[in-house]
Design a protein around this motif. Structure first.
Motif, PDB file in Angstrom:
ATOM      1  N   GLN A   1     125.164  52.087  -2.432  1.00  0.00           N
ATOM      2  CA  GLN A   1     123.816  51.576  -2.711  1.00  0.00           C
ATOM      3  C   GLN A   1     123.536  50.414  -1.757  1.00  0.00           C
ATOM      4  OE1 GLN A   1     122.350  51.339  -6.860  1.00  0.00           O
ATOM      5  NE2 GLN A   1     124.464  51.733  -7.488  1.00  0.00           N
ATOM      6  N   PRO A   2     122.702  50.630  -0.738  1.00  0.00           N
ATOM      7  CA  PRO A   2     122.469  49.601   0.283  1.00  0.00           C
ATOM      8  C   PRO A   2     121.992  48.265  -0.272  1.00  0.00           C
ATOM      9  CG  PRO A   2     121.611  51.716   1.019  1.00  0.00           C
ATOM     10  CD  PRO A   2     122.021  51.900  -0.418  1.00  0.00           C
ATOM     11  N   LYS A   3     121.300  48.262  -1.410  1.00  0.00           N
ATOM     12  CA  LYS A   3     120.770  46.999  -1.934  1.00  0.00           C
ATOM     13  C   LYS A   3     121.881  46.006  -2.261  1.00  0.00           C
ATOM     14  CE  LYS A   3     120.497  48.436  -6.821  1.00  0.00           C
ATOM     15  NZ  LYS A   3     119.582  48.672  -7.968  1.00  0.00           N
ATOM     16  N   PHE A   4     123.086  46.495  -2.552  1.00  0.00           N
ATOM     17  CA  PHE A   4     124.198  45.604  -2.850  1.00  0.00           C
ATOM     18  C   PHE A   4     124.869  45.061  -1.581  1.00  0.00           C
ATOM     19  CE2 PHE A   4     124.121  48.153  -6.812  1.00  0.00           C
ATOM     20  CZ  PHE A   4     123.946  47.106  -7.725  1.00  0.00           C
ATOM     21  N   HIS A   5     124.509  45.609  -0.424  1.00  0.00           N
ATOM     22  CA  HIS A   5     125.167  45.242   0.824  1.00  0.00           C
ATOM     23  C   HIS A   5     124.487  44.084   1.554  1.00  0.00           C
ATOM     24  CE1 HIS A   5     126.715  49.691   1.140  1.00  0.00           C
ATOM     25  NE2 HIS A   5     127.284  49.011   0.159  1.00  0.00           N
ATOM     26  N   VAL A   6     123.230  43.811   1.198  1.00  0.00           N
ATOM     27  CA  VAL A   6     122.426  42.855   1.952  1.00  0.00           C
ATOM     28  C   VAL A   6     123.089  41.473   1.954  1.00  0.00           C
ATOM     29  CG1 VAL A   6     120.176  41.721   2.110  1.00  0.00           C
ATOM     30  CG2 VAL A   6     120.323  44.127   1.402  1.00  0.00           C
ATOM     31  N   ASN A   7     123.275  40.932   3.161  1.00  0.00           N
ATOM     32  CA  ASN A   7     123.784  39.580   3.414  1.00  0.00           C
ATOM     33  C   ASN A   7     125.300  39.428   3.254  1.00  0.00           C
ATOM     34  OD1 ASN A   7     121.173  38.546   3.902  1.00  0.00           O
ATOM     35  ND2 ASN A   7     120.852  38.182   1.716  1.00  0.00           N
ATOM     36  N   PHE A   8     126.024  40.505   2.991  1.00  0.00           N
ATOM     37  CA  PHE A   8     127.460  40.360   2.740  1.00  0.00           C
ATOM     38  C   PHE A   8     128.343  41.026   3.789  1.00  0.00           C
ATOM     39  CE2 PHE A   8     125.582  39.875  -1.551  1.00  0.00           C
ATOM     40  CZ  PHE A   8     125.931  38.546  -1.739  1.00  0.00           C
ATOM     41  N   GLY A   9     127.755  41.543   4.854  1.00  0.00           N
ATOM     42  CA  GLY A   9     128.552  42.104   5.922  1.00  0.00           C
ATOM     43  C   GLY A   9     129.141  41.016   6.804  1.00  0.00           C
ATOM     44  N   PRO A  10     130.015  41.366   7.734  1.00  0.00           N
ATOM     45  CA  PRO A  10     130.458  42.740   8.010  1.00  0.00           C
ATOM     46  C   PRO A  10     131.452  43.237   6.963  1.00  0.00           C
ATOM     47  CG  PRO A  10     131.637  41.209   9.409  1.00  0.00           C
ATOM     48  CD  PRO A  10     130.625  40.387   8.657  1.00  0.00           C
ATOM     49  N   PHE A  11     131.368  44.533   6.694  1.00  0.00           N
ATOM     50  CA  PHE A  11     132.248  45.151   5.715  1.00  0.00           C
ATOM     51  C   PHE A  11     133.428  45.832   6.402  1.00  0.00           C
ATOM     52  CE2 PHE A  11     128.121  45.042   3.573  1.00  0.00           C
ATOM     53  CZ  PHE A  11     128.489  44.439   2.383  1.00  0.00           C
ATOM     54  N   PRO A  12     134.537  45.979   5.702  1.00  0.00           N
ATOM     55  CA  PRO A  12     135.657  46.717   6.287  1.00  0.00           C
ATOM     56  C   PRO A  12     135.263  48.153   6.582  1.00  0.00           C
ATOM     57  CG  PRO A  12     136.011  46.315   3.946  1.00  0.00           C
ATOM     58  CD  PRO A  12     134.826  45.506   4.345  1.00  0.00           C
ATOM     59  N   ALA A  13     135.729  48.655   7.694  1.00  0.00           N
ATOM     60  CA  ALA A  13     135.422  50.040   8.067  1.00  0.00           C
ATOM     61  C   ALA A  13     136.225  50.999   7.204  1.00  0.00           C
ATOM     62  CB  ALA A  13     135.754  50.256   9.541  1.00  0.00           C
ATOM     63  N   GLY A  14     135.884  52.278   7.312  1.00  0.00           N
ATOM     64  CA  GLY A  14     136.692  53.287   6.643  1.00  0.00           C
ATOM     65  C   GLY A  14     136.078  53.866   5.392  1.00  0.00           C
ATOM     66  N   PHE A  15     134.745  53.766   5.252  1.00  0.00           N
ATOM     67  CA  PHE A  15     134.061  54.386   4.118  1.00  0.00           C
ATOM     68  C   PHE A  15     132.887  55.211   4.628  1.00  0.00           C
ATOM     69  CE2 PHE A  15     136.067  50.632   2.320  1.00  0.00           C
ATOM     70  CZ  PHE A  15     136.690  51.155   1.193  1.00  0.00           C
ATOM     71  N   ILE A  16     132.732  56.399   4.078  1.00  0.00           N
ATOM     72  CA  ILE A  16     131.609  57.287   4.393  1.00  0.00           C
ATOM     73  C   ILE A  16     130.912  57.625   3.086  1.00  0.00           C
ATOM     74  CG2 ILE A  16     130.935  59.571   5.227  1.00  0.00           C
ATOM     75  CD1 ILE A  16     133.339  59.513   7.072  1.00  0.00           C
ATOM     76  N   HIS A  17     129.579  57.526   3.067  1.00  0.00           N
ATOM     77  CA  HIS A  17     128.826  57.860   1.863  1.00  0.00           C
ATOM     78  C   HIS A  17     128.095  59.195   2.069  1.00  0.00           C
ATOM     79  CE1 HIS A  17     128.779  53.312   2.050  1.00  0.00           C
ATOM     80  NE2 HIS A  17     129.517  53.583   0.991  1.00  0.00           N
ATOM     81  N   VAL A  18     128.222  60.093   1.113  1.00  0.00           N
ATOM     82  CA  VAL A  18     127.507  61.374   1.179  1.00  0.00           C
ATOM     83  C   VAL A  18     126.677  61.549  -0.083  1.00  0.00           C
ATOM     84  CG1 VAL A  18     129.282  62.440   2.625  1.00  0.00           C
ATOM     85  CG2 VAL A  18     129.388  62.707   0.151  1.00  0.00           C
ATOM     86  N   ARG A  19     125.710  62.437   0.003  1.00  0.00           N
ATOM     87  CA  ARG A  19     124.806  62.663  -1.127  1.00  0.00           C
ATOM     88  C   ARG A  19     125.553  63.271  -2.312  1.00  0.00           C
ATOM     89  NH1 ARG A  19     119.512  65.842   0.381  1.00  0.00           N
ATOM     90  NH2 ARG A  19     121.053  67.488   0.718  1.00  0.00           N
ATOM     91  N   ALA A  20     125.298  62.744  -3.492  1.00  0.00           N
ATOM     92  CA  ALA A  20     125.938  63.259  -4.702  1.00  0.00           C
ATOM     93  C   ALA A  20     125.423  64.649  -5.041  1.00  0.00           C
ATOM     94  CB  ALA A  20     125.677  62.306  -5.872  1.00  0.00           C
ATOM     95  N   ASN A  21     126.273  65.443  -5.643  1.00  0.00           N
ATOM     96  CA  ASN A  21     125.935  66.795  -6.100  1.00  0.00           C
ATOM     97  C   ASN A  21     125.571  67.754  -4.965  1.00  0.00           C
ATOM     98  OD1 ASN A  21     126.379  66.405  -8.905  1.00  0.00           O
ATOM     99  ND2 ASN A  21     124.391  65.398  -9.097  1.00  0.00           N
TER     100      ASN A  21
END
Length: 388
Positions: free
Chosen positions: A141-161
């Motif tokens: 959920q991008p809204k939780f990411h705002v202002n807290f990067g850089p994030f550790p690499a190694g995660f991919i998000h795909v569409r649910a279902n």
């Protein structure tokens, strides 16, 4: 005047001083019906006699020792969790974010042992896995990411279902798929059972770990001990927390097969994790959940609530979704407005995602309290309709 807290919560201004079961009283003496259970934590409600007795007795014996030593309570809890779920080993910690961090470390170390580049974890859009930097990176959920990067690499998000998108994402450098069987903070959105079974099948075929984040949906919340098992899948790693201690902070990561032996001495730790007080509380919770008919009753209560809300055919209600006593009521107005109107009428509810009023009552809630809470919710919806 400052209350000395950092401004991290959207507080209601209510100050609660005591509770009993599904009821709670504020500092003025006003009674409320609690459909939040501390965000799914107070699984046995407030001041449950068995839980209170277990905590008090343990506090009188021993509250904490370091994990260089063992306690009878932690030993008993590890055994109970594994025997009740079929998992082989457990790591005890303090919260859902910590449980998911441990699951991520298990997945990364396991993957790297197969191939140094095999450290990427696939998670789903709409997911929520915690507020540490790594679990935020895992959160889809991008809204939780705002202002807290850089994030550790190694995660991919795909569409649910979307089984096709998942199959395309599960490539040779993927070590794990991490998902919530029911996306809680994403709006109380159950993943399709056919999708979950296909996901488990793909992971097994491609030798990828399946990690189930059951921090919110596990431990009886859906009418089963594990929501993943209820859907007919067996994850390699399961993260638990929230309801496990009934209000005392505790988390757990359970693993089976190769995943169970990944972490070695010095790989991970937790100062407070699984201390005697938290373990004693968790054992009291498991005692209640294992009582004959308890989990079946949770499923029945949830079905009755969801059926009733859907039966109103209220013009502000788009959809009722969830399982057991984990319910999302999708509305056409801002869910915060429904929450406010419920509080005014003496009912505590939550929100989730963009459109959901989230209902997470104590698992011990009675029929009369359900009826009373539903009546207040309906009245709040009617009031919101008049606002328009």
């Amino acid at each position: 005047m400052s209350d000395f807290f950092m401004n991290t919560y959207k507080r209601t201004g209510l100050v609660f001083v005591r509770g009993s079961g599904a009821r709670i009283w504020d500092a003025s003496g006003r009674e409320y019906l609690d459909f939040t259970a501390g965000i799914g934590v107070n699984s046995l409600g407030h001041a449950h006699p068995g839980l209170v007795a277990a905590i008090a007795a343990q506090a009188g014996r021993m509250i904490h020792i370091s994990n260089y030593y063992q306690s009878p309570e932690a030993l008993a809890l590890a055994r109970r969790l594994c025997e009740a779920t079929g998992y082989e080993d457990v790591f005890l910690c303090n919260s859902g974010a910590e449980a998911n961090e441990a699951a991520i470390k298990i997945a990364r170390k396991w993957g790297a042992s197969q191939k140094p580049s095999r450290t990427t974890i696939v998670t789903l859009e709409g997911s929520f896995h915690g507020r540490t930097i790594a679990t935020l990176a895992a959160t889809g959920q991008p809204k939780f990411h705002v202002n807290f990067g850089p994030f550790p690499a190694g995660f991919i998000h795909v569409r649910a279902n979307d089984a096709a998108a998942l199959a395309a994402a599960l490539g040779p450098d993927i070590c794990a798929l991490m998902l919530e069987p029911i996306q809680g903070e994403g709006g109380v959105v159950p993943l399709d059972e056919a999708y979950l079974r296909e996901a488990a099948k793909l992971c097994a075929e491609r030798d990828i770990l399946l990690v189930a984040d059951e921090v919110q949906c596990g431990l009886g919340r859906t009418g089963a001990l594990l929501a993943s098992a209820q859907a007919g899948i067996a994850a390699d790693v399961v993260a638990l927390a929230k309801g496990l201690g009934g209000g005392v902070p505790i988390g757990a990561v359970m693993a089976r097969g190769e995943a169970a032996s990944v972490l070695g001495q010095g790989d991970h730790g937790s100062t407070f994790g699984g201390n005697p007080l938290a373990a004693a509380a968790a054992l009291a919770v498991l005692d209640a959940l294992s009582a004959p008919g308890f989990l079946h009753a949770v499923g029945d209560k949830g079905w009755r609530m969801m059926t009733a809300i859907a039966g109103w055919k209220h013009p502000l209600v788009k959809e009722v979704r969830g399982r057991g006593l984990m319910i999302g009521v999708a509305v056409t107005v801002k869910p915060d407005r429904i929450k406010e109107l419920c509080i005014e009428r003496g009912l505590l509810v939550l929100t989730a995602g963009e459109d959901a009023v989230r209902i997470l009552p104590p698992l011990v809630i009675g029929d009369a309290e359900i009826d009373r809470g539903l009546a207040i919710l309906k009245d709040a919806l009617n009031a919101a309709r008049e606002d328009k």
